[in-house]
Design a protein around this motif. Structure first.
Motif, PDB file in Angstrom:
ATOM      1  N   PHE A  68      -1.028   8.370  12.697  1.00  0.00           N
ATOM      2  CA  PHE A  68      -1.504   7.983  14.026  1.00  0.00           C
ATOM      3  C   PHE A  68      -0.505   6.996  14.619  1.00  0.00           C
ATOM      4  O   PHE A  68       0.041   7.188  15.696  1.00  0.00           O
ATOM      5  CB  PHE A  68      -2.891   7.348  13.894  1.00  0.00           C
ATOM      6  N   CYS A  69      -0.238   5.935  13.867  1.00  0.00           N
ATOM      7  CA  CYS A  69       0.748   4.928  14.273  1.00  0.00           C
ATOM      8  C   CYS A  69       0.984   4.003  13.090  1.00  0.00           C
ATOM      9  O   CYS A  69       0.040   3.650  12.372  1.00  0.00           O
ATOM     10  CB  CYS A  69       0.235   4.142  15.474  1.00  0.00           C
ATOM     11  N   THR A  70       2.236   3.607  12.878  1.00  0.00           N
ATOM     12  CA  THR A  70       2.566   2.680  11.793  1.00  0.00           C
ATOM     13  C   THR A  70       3.018   1.323  12.324  1.00  0.00           C
ATOM     14  O   THR A  70       3.747   0.595  11.650  1.00  0.00           O
ATOM     15  CB  THR A  70       3.648   3.283  10.880  1.00  0.00           C
ATOM     16  N   VAL A 109      -7.692   9.495  14.998  1.00  0.00           N
ATOM     17  CA  VAL A 109      -6.727   9.101  13.964  1.00  0.00           C
ATOM     18  C   VAL A 109      -6.447  10.255  13.015  1.00  0.00           C
ATOM     19  O   VAL A 109      -7.361  10.834  12.426  1.00  0.00           O
ATOM     20  CB  VAL A 109      -7.232   7.883  13.167  1.00  0.00           C
ATOM     21  N   ALA A 113      -2.721   4.978   9.649  1.00  0.00           N
ATOM     22  CA  ALA A 113      -2.889   3.993  10.716  1.00  0.00           C
ATOM     23  C   ALA A 113      -2.759   2.635  10.054  1.00  0.00           C
ATOM     24  O   ALA A 113      -3.588   2.266   9.217  1.00  0.00           O
ATOM     25  CB  ALA A 113      -4.241   4.130  11.400  1.00  0.00           C
ATOM     26  N   ALA A 117      -0.888  -0.658  14.466  1.00  0.00           N
ATOM     27  CA  ALA A 117      -1.824   0.339  14.991  1.00  0.00           C
ATOM     28  C   ALA A 117      -3.182  -0.283  15.281  1.00  0.00           C
ATOM     29  O   ALA A 117      -3.946   0.210  16.126  1.00  0.00           O
ATOM     30  CB  ALA A 117      -1.995   1.487  13.994  1.00  0.00           C
ATOM     31  N   LEU A 121      -6.534   0.409  17.720  1.00  0.00           N
ATOM     32  CA  LEU A 121      -7.859   0.684  17.174  1.00  0.00           C
ATOM     33  C   LEU A 121      -8.824  -0.440  17.517  1.00  0.00           C
ATOM     34  O   LEU A 121     -10.010  -0.208  17.768  1.00  0.00           O
ATOM     35  CB  LEU A 121      -7.784   0.847  15.658  1.00  0.00           C
ATOM     36  N   PHE A 135      -5.936   3.958   6.156  1.00  0.00           N
ATOM     37  CA  PHE A 135      -5.784   2.705   6.884  1.00  0.00           C
ATOM     38  C   PHE A 135      -5.301   1.628   5.910  1.00  0.00           C
ATOM     39  O   PHE A 135      -5.836   1.493   4.803  1.00  0.00           O
ATOM     40  CB  PHE A 135      -7.128   2.281   7.497  1.00  0.00           C
TER      41      PHE A 135
END
Length: 263
Positions: A68-70, A109, A113, A117, A121, A135
């Motif tokens: 999703f995003c780092t 997601v 994540a 990120a 969230l 996560f």
């Protein structure tokens, strides 16, 4: 979806029929890590949505299946003032609430994540995740203070779960199932189906009277705003005082041990 905008790193699609916009972090080769260009694009997008009455709900997601995003791109260099009382955080304005947007935002997601990120969230109304999502918060592993990230997650998860995630660093990842059990995730889907499920929710919400929806969003955030705002005022100094110098951080990052426990 019809592509109504976007630039290098961020793709925006808006369905005018349903009133749903989808923001996609589109740097899959970098695990959708956020560079300075994408950070600016995100802030611009949230501000523009404030004035676009055709957009009544938004979904934010990441391109590809791995992440999703780092968080912040490790190649980004952010010069800092020489005072612990002044800290420049390039991610501080990437979320909708930081840009005074009170339209509902749902996070979809897929994959990892982690770290930065959580700025996204933490400012979404709720999170939908597929079974493969994970996560974690790598900050302490690399000699960095998890301040903003822990504050955001403390609004969404039990204290002990946030503390464990922040302190265990890269040694442990929270599975989508565990995230669902502790309340971070509101819906689990099969792999690859989180975006569709989030868009379906957004379409339902967007079909309701906008003033009632936005008033409800604002009321929900008022319930926790005082504690959140007070905590965030201390975050810059905690980061400034607790972070190791950049060279030390890079050494820990390159020397990190592979492997992690999934729980």
């Amino acid at each position: 979806m019809s592509g109504d905008g976007g630039g290098d790193g961020l793709v925006i699609g808006v369905d005018k029929d349903t009133g749903v916009a989808v923001l996609t972090l589109d740097r899959p080769e970098k695990l959708n890590a956020i560079d300075l260009g994408m950070a600016a694009e995100l802030a611009d997008a949230w501000r523009e949505f404030r004035f676009d009455d055709t957009v009544r709900a938004i979904v934010v997601t990441g391109a590809g299946t791995r992440a999703f995003c780092t968080g912040i791109d490790r190649d980004v260099v952010v010069p800092q003032p020489g005072s612990p009382y002044m800290v420049d955080d390039p991610l501080v304005a990437i979320g909708p609430k930081a840009n005074d947007l009170w339209k509902p935002v749902i996070a979809a997601v897929n994959g990892m994540a982690c770290g930065g990120a959580f700025y996204l969230l933490g400012e979404a109304e709720f999170v939908v995740a597929d079974e493969a999502a994970t996560f974690f918060d790598p900050h302490t592993t690399y000699g960095m203070v998890s301040a903003y990230e822990s504050i955001y997650m403390a609004q969404r998860m039990p204290f002990g779960e946030v503390a464990r995630m922040a302190l265990m660093g890269t040694a442990e990842r929270v599975s989508a199932r565990r995230a669902y059990e502790v309340g971070l995730v509101s819906e689990l889907t099969a792999d690859g189906e989180a975006l569709e499920a989030a868009v379906d929710c957004a379409a339902v919400i967007a079909s309701y009277p906008a003033s009632a929806v936005q008033g409800t969003v604002r009321a929900l955030w008022l319930a926790k705003e005082a504690a959140r705002a007070q905590a965030l005022t201390h975050a810059p100094q905690l980061v400034s005082l607790g972070n190791l110098p950049g060279e030390r951080q890079r050494g820990l990052f390159t020397g990190r041990r592979p492997g992690f426990r999934l729980r």
